[in-house]
Design an enzyme around this catalytic site. Structure first.
Site, PDB file in Angstrom:
ATOM      1  N   GLY A  17       0.827  -1.206   0.000  1.00 56.65           N
ATOM      2  CA  GLY A  17       0.000   0.000   0.000  1.00 56.65           C
ATOM      3  C   GLY A  17       0.856   1.249   0.000  1.00 56.65           C
ATOM      4  O   GLY A  17       0.552   2.227  -0.671  1.00 56.65           O
ATOM      5  N   MET A  59       5.134   2.723   1.591  1.00 59.30           N
ATOM      6  CA  MET A  59       6.381   2.429   2.291  1.00 59.30           C
ATOM      7  C   MET A  59       6.883   3.689   2.962  1.00 59.30           C
ATOM      8  O   MET A  59       6.959   4.747   2.343  1.00 59.30           O
ATOM      9  CB  MET A  59       7.429   1.889   1.310  1.00 59.30           C
ATOM     10  CG  MET A  59       8.779   1.614   1.938  1.00 59.30           C
ATOM     11  SD  MET A  59       8.656   0.371   3.257  1.00 59.30           S
ATOM     12  CE  MET A  59      10.070   0.833   4.255  1.00 59.30           C
ATOM     13  N   GLU A  60       7.260   3.545   4.240  1.00 60.28           N
ATOM     14  CA  GLU A  60       7.526   4.684   5.110  1.00 60.28           C
ATOM     15  C   GLU A  60       8.916   5.282   4.992  1.00 60.28           C
ATOM     16  O   GLU A  60       9.425   5.896   5.940  1.00 60.28           O
ATOM     17  CB  GLU A  60       7.307   4.254   6.564  1.00 60.28           C
ATOM     18  CG  GLU A  60       8.305   3.219   7.087  1.00 60.28           C
ATOM     19  CD  GLU A  60       7.861   1.786   6.942  1.00 60.28           C
ATOM     20  OE1 GLU A  60       8.410   0.901   7.618  1.00 60.28           O
ATOM     21  OE2 GLU A  60       6.948   1.534   6.127  1.00 60.28           O
ATOM     22  N   ASN A  61       9.592   5.142   3.859  1.00 62.48           N
ATOM     23  CA  ASN A  61      10.945   5.663   3.705  1.00 62.48           C
ATOM     24  C   ASN A  61      11.069   7.045   4.343  1.00 62.48           C
ATOM     25  O   ASN A  61      10.240   7.924   4.104  1.00 62.48           O
ATOM     26  CB  ASN A  61      11.308   5.767   2.220  1.00 62.48           C
ATOM     27  CG  ASN A  61      10.909   4.539   1.450  1.00 62.48           C
ATOM     28  OD1 ASN A  61      11.378   3.450   1.707  1.00 62.48           O
ATOM     29  ND2 ASN A  61      10.010   4.724   0.499  1.00 62.48           N
ATOM     30  N   HIS A  95      -0.735   5.695   8.973  1.00 64.23           N
ATOM     31  CA  HIS A  95       0.136   4.548   9.253  1.00 64.23           C
ATOM     32  C   HIS A  95       1.589   4.876   8.904  1.00 64.23           C
ATOM     33  O   HIS A  95       2.500   4.663   9.714  1.00 64.23           O
ATOM     34  CB  HIS A  95      -0.346   3.332   8.450  1.00 64.23           C
ATOM     35  CG  HIS A  95       0.438   2.087   8.696  1.00 64.23           C
ATOM     36  ND1 HIS A  95       0.037   1.122   9.584  1.00 64.23           N
ATOM     37  CD2 HIS A  95       1.611   1.644   8.170  1.00 64.23           C
ATOM     38  CE1 HIS A  95       0.921   0.132   9.597  1.00 64.23           C
ATOM     39  NE2 HIS A  95       1.888   0.425   8.738  1.00 64.23           N
ATOM     40  N   GLU A  96       1.804   5.384   7.701  1.00 69.44           N
ATOM     41  CA  GLU A  96       3.183   5.646   7.269  1.00 69.44           C
ATOM     42  C   GLU A  96       3.819   6.773   8.071  1.00 69.44           C
ATOM     43  O   GLU A  96       5.023   6.736   8.363  1.00 69.44           O
ATOM     44  CB  GLU A  96       3.210   5.969   5.771  1.00 69.44           C
ATOM     45  CG  GLU A  96       2.611   4.907   4.869  1.00 69.44           C
ATOM     46  CD  GLU A  96       3.130   3.500   5.149  1.00 69.44           C
ATOM     47  OE1 GLU A  96       4.316   3.345   5.473  1.00 69.44           O
ATOM     48  OE2 GLU A  96       2.332   2.552   5.056  1.00 69.44           O
ATOM     49  N   HIS A 136       5.167   5.608  11.328  1.00 65.80           N
ATOM     50  CA  HIS A 136       6.470   4.960  11.173  1.00 65.80           C
ATOM     51  C   HIS A 136       7.636   5.943  11.264  1.00 65.80           C
ATOM     52  O   HIS A 136       8.762   5.532  11.562  1.00 65.80           O
ATOM     53  CB  HIS A 136       6.556   4.262   9.816  1.00 65.80           C
ATOM     54  CG  HIS A 136       5.993   2.880   9.813  1.00 65.80           C
ATOM     55  ND1 HIS A 136       6.367   1.905  10.714  1.00 65.80           N
ATOM     56  CD2 HIS A 136       5.089   2.281   8.980  1.00 65.80           C
ATOM     57  CE1 HIS A 136       5.722   0.784  10.451  1.00 65.80           C
ATOM     58  NE2 HIS A 136       4.941   0.979   9.405  1.00 65.80           N
TER      59      HIS A 136
END
Length: 1001
Positions: A382, A384-386, A418-419, A422
Site C-alpha cells: 500500500g 512504504m515509510e521511507n 500509518h506511514e 512509522h
C-alpha cells in the site's frame, strides 16, 4: 568460487611498492647526472604512475566528505566511475553473481544469514544512474562505505543480489602512513546473498576503512529494489519512471551494502537523471551538476542515521502540491502524475495535520526538515515509510471528490496515518532484527487510529478497529498454523512471510489492550521515553516493555508489562475464556482459559518454543444486567493468570453476565447455555441495553465458538434473529462477515435457497430504512451501513436491489459522460450490472477502466469486472491480468483473487493459477504480500474431501519444485482452512439445514 577477474581489472592499491622495488634493478646510472631508464622500464613506470593516479582518483571519488560543502573533484566522479554514454549497456563490465536459483525450499533455506559482526558501517556515498531508455533499462553507479573494524578480520562481507560489480577497492581511513590490506579475491555466497572480498591481510580493531566499487543491474519491473514503472499520458504517450522498494531485503538489489536493520549509517546520495526529469531522495537537495550528454547529477544532503531498508530513490516527471507542518519548520510536498495532481488535496491536508498531531502526541519533533510523499503507478504494498520520501500506491494516496468513495477516503487517511506513524516507530527507533517486525508494524497499525481520529473525529474510527483489525486477525490466529507475534526469522523468504495480519493487526490489538490497562497518560509517557532513549538506534520488544513498566511504576499503576505481554507475544494464538455459572442457593462464577482453535483437533505447530504452555495473563472484565454505566466504561480487571479461577462475585440467577467489556482484551468469551439464552433473550427484548461493541462481539464470538464446537450452532443462529431491529453498523458488519462464511459453505448445497430467504428477511428492514439515496454528507458509519445493506440484499438475490442496480448501470451505459451512480454505491451497481448483463456490459466497464485517470475508480472497476457470470469472459479477464498490457503487475493478483471469490469463477481461477504457476511464482514470490494475499482467495471456498486432497497434492507438488517461497505459511494455513471447512460441513451442515427448514417454513 573464482571472482572472474584477472589482475588487470582490479584497482588493488598498495601493490605498487613491490613493483617499484623490483623495477629499481633496471635503472642505470651514467657519468652525467640523472637517471637513465631502458624503454621497457620506462613503459612499466609510466603504467605504474597511471595506475597510482587512477587509484588515487578512485579514493577521492569514493570518499566524498560527509558534510554539506562540495568536495573538490566531484564533477569528475561520475566520469571516473561511470564512463559509459547514456545508451551503453553496462552488461559488458563487471563480474556478475552466479545465476539466480531458487532459495525457497526447506532443503536449501540457510539459517545463518546474518553478516559478520567484525565490521560496522558508518557512512555510505551512493551514486545511482537509472537509464530509462527502453532499449537499455539498466542502472549503474558506485558505492563507497566507511566502516569501523570491531574485531580482526581478513574479509569484507556485504549483501548483494542480482548485481554486477567491478573496480573493487579497499583503503584505510586512518592517515598513519601504514598500508592497508588489499582485496585479493571476490567470492559470492548465493544462498546468503553475500559478496565476500577476501583480503591479503587483516583489518585491525578500532580502525576505519573504506570499501568501494562500481555496480550495475537490470532496471526491471519486479516491484523490488530500484525498479521501473510506467504510465500513459492523456495523449497516449508512455512515460517511464524509476522508483524503489527496499524493505525488507532489497536494498542489496540496488547497491552492495550492509542490509540489516541494526546496521544503521548515514548516506550521501547522488542521483543521475535525464535533464528533463526530477529526482527525489530521503533528504533535501544540496546541489545540481550538469554532467553533459543530457544527464544531470543531483546531490542530496547527508542523511540522518538510518537502516538501508528506509532508503528511497525516485526519478520522475511528476507535479506536486505543498504546504508546511510544525509551524513552517517542515516542508510538506505531495507528488503524483501531472494529470492526477488535482487528486492530492486530501492527502496534503491529512499529511501536514497528522505530522503536527504525532509531534504533539509523542512530544518529539518530526525528525526531518522535509516530508515528500509520492503516489507511484506501480507499487507492491500500500505504501512504504521511507524516511522523508514516503511512496504510496495511487489508490492509497489519491482522492477525487465526486468520484472516489468514502471508503477510498478512509483508505487514504488510514495509510497516510500509518506511514507517518512509522517516522517515529520504525524510522527514529528501528527494530534490531526482523523478528521484532511487529514493533514497527503493530505500533503503526494502532497509532494510525489515533492519527485518523485526530484528522477525522466524526468517523468513530476507534470503534471501527473492532471489525477492521480485531475480528479480522482472530480468524487467522485461530489456526494451528498461525505464529507468535515475535518469532525467529532468518532467510529472506521467512522475513517476507511475517508481513502478515499477525504482525500488523494482532500487534495493534495487544497494544490497544496495553493502552487500556495502563491508561492513556501512562501509555503515552512511556512511549515518549522509549522513543527518546532509543532515537536513531535500535530496540527490541523487551526494551519497550521495560520503558512502559518503568512509567507504570512512576505513575502508580501496578502492572508488570513485560510479564503480562510476554504471554501475548511469545506464543501464538489467543484464549477462549469460558464463564461457567452455578445457579441456585450457592451461585458462583468460574473462569477457564484454553487455547482457541477453530478446529480443536488441528495439529498445533511445534516449531515455536512455548514456555507458557498456552496460558495467558488475561485481563478479564465483565458486567451484569444490573451494572451501572460507569462500570461499563471502567470496570475492574480480574486477572486470569492460571488455567482456572473462581470470581468472588455473586450474580442473581435471573441476570446475565457478559465479558470483555468494550472488547479491549484479545480473547473470545464463552458462557454456559443458560447464560447464552439470557443474552439471546435480552437482544430480542431490548438489544440497546448491551453496548454496540459488545453486541458486535457477541455475534462474532458465537459463530467462531460454534465452528469450533464450543457451543451449539443453533444458538448462534438464534442470536441473529434480533437483527431485524439492529440499526448500528458494527453489529451488522460482524454478523454479515460471519454469515458470509455460511454462505460460502452452503453455496453448492440444497440448503442455499432457504439460506438466501433467511438472509433477505433479516436484511430487509435495514435495506428499506437505508435506501439508495446517498447524499455524500452523512456520518461515515451510516454510509457504511447503507453499503452493507444494499450489498447484502443484492448478494442474496433480492429482486428490488438487483433491478435498481441494473437500472442505474443501464443509464450509465446510455450516457457514459454523466455517471448517475451514487459515488458510495458504485461497486454494488457496477458488479451487479455486469453480473446480470453480458459481454456488452463487461466491455463497457473495461473501456471505462482503460479511460479513467482516477486510480480509485480504476480499482473499483477491476473489482466489478470479476463479477461476470460468463465463464469465457472470466477466462479472458484472467488472461489479460497476466498480459500486463492494460492491467498493471501490481493489480494482477488482485484480479485473480476477485475472480476466485466469484462462485462461478472459483474453479476457473484455481485452474488458471495452476496452469500459469511458473509465471505467477516468478513475478510475485519476492513482491511483498503478493502470493500470501492471493492464496486465501483461491482456497477459502473449498469444502469437500476431494478439494482438500487436491490442494494437498498441489502444495506437495510445488514444494518438490521448490516453489513455496515466501508463501510457505500461507499454503499451510490454506490446507488447514480447507480441512476446517470439510469438518464444518460434516458437523454442521445437516443441523443448519434443519434449522433453516423449520424457520423458513
Amino acid at each position: 568460487m573464482s571472482n572472474g577477474y584477472d589482475g588487470k581489472e582490479r584497482f588493488a592499491m598498495g601493490t605498487e611498492s613491490g613493483t617499484a622495488s623490483t623495477s629499481m634493478n633496471s635503472i642505470k646510472f651514467k657519468e652525467k647526472k640523472g637517471i637513465f631508464l631502458t624503454w621497457p622500464v620506462a613503459i612499466l613506470l609510466a603504467l605504474l604512475v597511471i595506475g597510482c593516479l587512477v587509484a588515487v582518483g578512485l579514493i577521492v571519488a569514493y570518499t566524498k566528505p560527509m558534510c554539506n560543502t562540495a568536495a573538490p573533484g566531484e564533477a569528475e566522479r561520475l566520469r571516473a566511475t561511470i564512463s559509459k554514454t547514456d545508451k551503453d549497456h553496462p552488461d559488458s563490465a563487471g563480474v556478475p553473481e552466479p545465476e539466480e536459483t531458487s532459495t525457497s525450499s526447506t532443503k536449501s533455506r540457510v539459517k545463518d544469514v546474518r553478516l559478520p559482526s567484525s565490521l560496522l558501517p558508518i557512512h555510505y556515498n551512493v551514486e545511482l544512474r537509472p537509464n530509462l531508455d527502453p532499449t537499455v533499462f539498466m542502472f549503474d553507479g558506485s558505492v563507497a562505505i566507511l566502516m569501523e573494524c570491531t574485531s580482526p578480520t581478513d574479509n569484507v562481507t556485504l549483501h548483494i543480489n542480482k548485481l554486477k560489480v567491478s573496480n573493487e577497492i579497499l583503503w584505510s581511513d586512518d592517515h598513519d602512513g601504514k598500508p592497508s590490506p588489499k582485496i585479493k579475491r571476490t567470492d559470492f555466497d548465493k544462498a546468503r546473498q553475500f559478496i565476500i572480498f577476501k583480503l591479503d591481510g587483516t583489518l585491525q580493531p578500532g580502525k576505519k576503512y573504506w570499501v568501494g566499487m562500481n555496480y550495475s543491474g537490470e532496471l526491471a519491473e519486479d516491484l523490488t529494489g530500484i525498479y521501473r514503472s510506467k504510465y500513459t499520458t492523456s495523449s497516449g504517450e508512455t512515460r517511464w519512471i524509476a522508483t524503489s522498494q527496499m524493505e525488507p531485503v532489497d536494498a542489496r538489489k540496488t547497491f552492495p551494502c550492509f542490509d540489516e536493520p541494526s546496521l544503521k549509517a548515514t548516506f550521501s546520495v547522488t542521483l543521475v537523471r535525464w535533464n528533463n526529469m526530477t529526482s527525489l531522495s530521503n533528504m533535501e537537495l544540496e546541489k545540481t551538476e550538469n554532467r553533459g550528454n543530457g544527464w544531470t547529477a543531483d546531490y542530496y544532503k547527508p542523511s540522518v542515521k538510518m537502516p538501508t531498508y528506509l532508503l528511497a530513490f525516485l526519478i520522475c516527471d511528476f507535479g506536486f502540491k505543498d504546504t508546511t507542518a510544525q509551524n513552517g519548520n517542515v516542508e510538506v510536498k505531495v507528488w503524483a502524475r501531472k494529470a492526477a495532481v488535482q487528486q492530492l488535496d486530501y492527502a496534503l491536508g491529512s499529511t501536514s495535520s497528522i505530522i503536527d498531531f504525532y509531534t504533539e502526541y509523542f512530544d518529539i519533533p518530526f525528525p526531518l526538515n522535509k516530508s515528500d510523499s509520492v503516489a507511484v503507478p506501480d507499487f507492491a504494498a500500500g505504501a512504504m515509510e521511507n524516511w522523508g520520501l514516503i511512496l504510496y500506491r495511487e489508490t492509497a494516496f489519491l482522492y477525487e471528490p465526486g468520484i472516489s468513495s468514502e471508503l477510498n477516503k478512509k483508505r487514504v487517511c488510514t495509510v497516510v496515518a500509518h506511514e507517518l506513524a512509522h517516522q517515529w516507530f520504525g524510522n527514529l527507533v528501528s527494530m534490531a532484527w526482523w523478528d521484532d517486525l511487529w514493533l514497527n508494524e503493530g505500533f503503526a497499525s494502532y497509532v494510525e487510529y489515533l492519527g485518523i481520529n485526530h484528522y477525522e473525529p466524526s468517523w468513530q474510527i476507534m470503534d471501527q478497529f473492532l471489525v477492521d483489525d480485531f475480528q479480522n486477525v482472530m480468524r487467522l490466529d485461530a489456526l494451528g498454523s498461525s505464529h507468535p507475534i515475535y518469532l525467529p526469522v532468518y532467510h529472506p523468504d521467512e522475513i517476507n512471510e511475517i508481513f502478515d495480519k499477525i504482525s500488523y493487526s494482532k500487534g495493534a490489538a495487544i497494544i490497544r489492550m496495553m493502552n487500556y490497562l495502563l491508561g492513556e497518560g501512562t501509555f503515552r509517557r512511556g512511549l515518549t521515553e522509549y522513543l527518546r532513549n532509543n532515537s536513531y538506534g535500535n530496540a527490541r520488544t523487551v526494551d519497550l516493555w521495560d520503558f512502559l513498566s518503568a512509567q507504570a511504576t512512576k505513575d502508580g499503576v501496578n502492572i508488570n508489562v513485560r510479564q503480562v505481554m510476554d504471554t501475548w507475544t511469545l506464543q501464538m494464538g489467543f484464549p477462549v475464556v469460558t464463564v461457567t455459572r452455578t445457579y441456585g442457593s450457592q451461585p458462583s462464577i468460574s473462569l477457564r482459559q484454553k487455547h482457541f482453535l477453530i478446529d480443536p483437533t488441528a495439529k498445533v505447530s511445534t516449531k515455536y518454543e512455548n514456555k507458557f504452555n498456552y496460558i495467558w495473563q488475561v485481563p478479564f472484565t465483565f458486567a451484569t444486567q444490573r451494572s451501572s454505566a460507569s462500570h461499563w466504561n471502567r470496570p475492574n480487571v480480574e486477572w486470569l493468570k492460571e488455567r482456572t479461577r473462581k470470581l468472588d462475585t455473586r450474580v442473581a440467577d435471573r441476570d446475565w453476565i457478559i465479558g470483555n467489556l468494550g472488547v479491549f482484551g484479545y480473547y473470545r468469551t464463552n458462557y454456559d447455555d443458560r447464560n447464552w439464552q439470557m443474552l439471546i433473550n435480552q437482544l430480542n427484548t431490548d438489544h440497546t441495553v448491551i453496548p454496540v461493541k459488545n453486541r458486535a462481539q457477541l455475534l462474532d464470538d458465537s459463530f467462531a465458538l460454534s465452528r469450533a464446537g464450543h457451543m451449539d450452532i443453533v444458538q448462534s443462529l438464534e442470536l441473529t434473529e434480533y437483527l431485524g431491529k439492529e440499526t448500528e453498523y458494527l453489529p451488522w458488519e460482524s454478523a454479515l462477515t460471519s454469515f458470509n462464511y455460511i454462505n460460502e459453505m452452503l453455496g453448492r448445497t440444497g440448503a442455499y435457497g432457504m439460506f438466501q430467504k433467511y438472509m433477505i428477511s433479516q436484511i430487509l428492514p435495514l435495506y428499506n430504512s437505508s435506501g439508495w439515496r446517498d447524499t455524500g454528507n452523512e456520518p461515515q458509519l451510516d454510509t457504511f451501513k447503507r453499503i452493507d445493506a444494499l450489498q447484502a440484499a443484492c448478494k442474496y438475490g433480492y429482486a428490488d436491489c438487483l433491478s435498481e442496480a441494473s437500472r442505474l448501470y443501464t443509464l450509465w451505459m446510455q450516457n457514459p459522460a454523466a455517471n448517475p451512480v451514487p459515488v458510495n454505491l458504485k461497486l454494488i451497481v457496477y458488479c451487479n450490472g455486469i453480473r446480470q448483463g453480458g459481454v456488452a456490459e463487461w466491455d463497457f466497464a473495461w473501456e471505462r477502466y482503460k479511460e479513467s485517470n482516477v486510480a480509485t475508480e480504476k480499482s473499483t472497476l477491476l473489482n466489478a469486472l470479476s463479477c461476470s457470470a460468463d465463464v469465457w469472459i472470466l477466462e479472458r479477464y484472467l488472461n489479460r491480468a497476466l498480459e500486463e498490457k492494460s492491467i498493471r503487475r501490481q493489480d494482477a493478483d488482485y484480479v485473480i483473487g476477485k475472480v476466485a471469490r466469484n462462485p462461478i469463477g472459483r474453479f476457473i481461477a484455481w485452474d488458471f493459477v495452476r496452469n500459469y504457476w511458473d509465471t505467477i511464482f516468478k513475478r510475485f514470490d519476492r513482491a511483498i504480500y503478493k502470493l500470501a494475499r492471493l492464496i486465501p482467495h483461491l482456497t477459502d471456498l473449498k469444502n469437500t474431501e476431494y478439494e482438500l486432497q487436491e490442494l494437498k497434492n498441489w502444495v506437495e507438488h510445488i514444494s518438490e519444485q521448490e516453489q513455496l517461497g515466501s508463501a510457505r505459511n500461507a499454503w499451510a494455513q490454506a490446507v488447514e482452512t480447507v480441512a476446517n471447512n470439510v469438518n464444518w460441513m460434516n458437523q454442521h451442515y445437516q443441523i443448519v439445514y434443519i434449522w433453516l427448514e423449520q424457520n423458513m417454513n
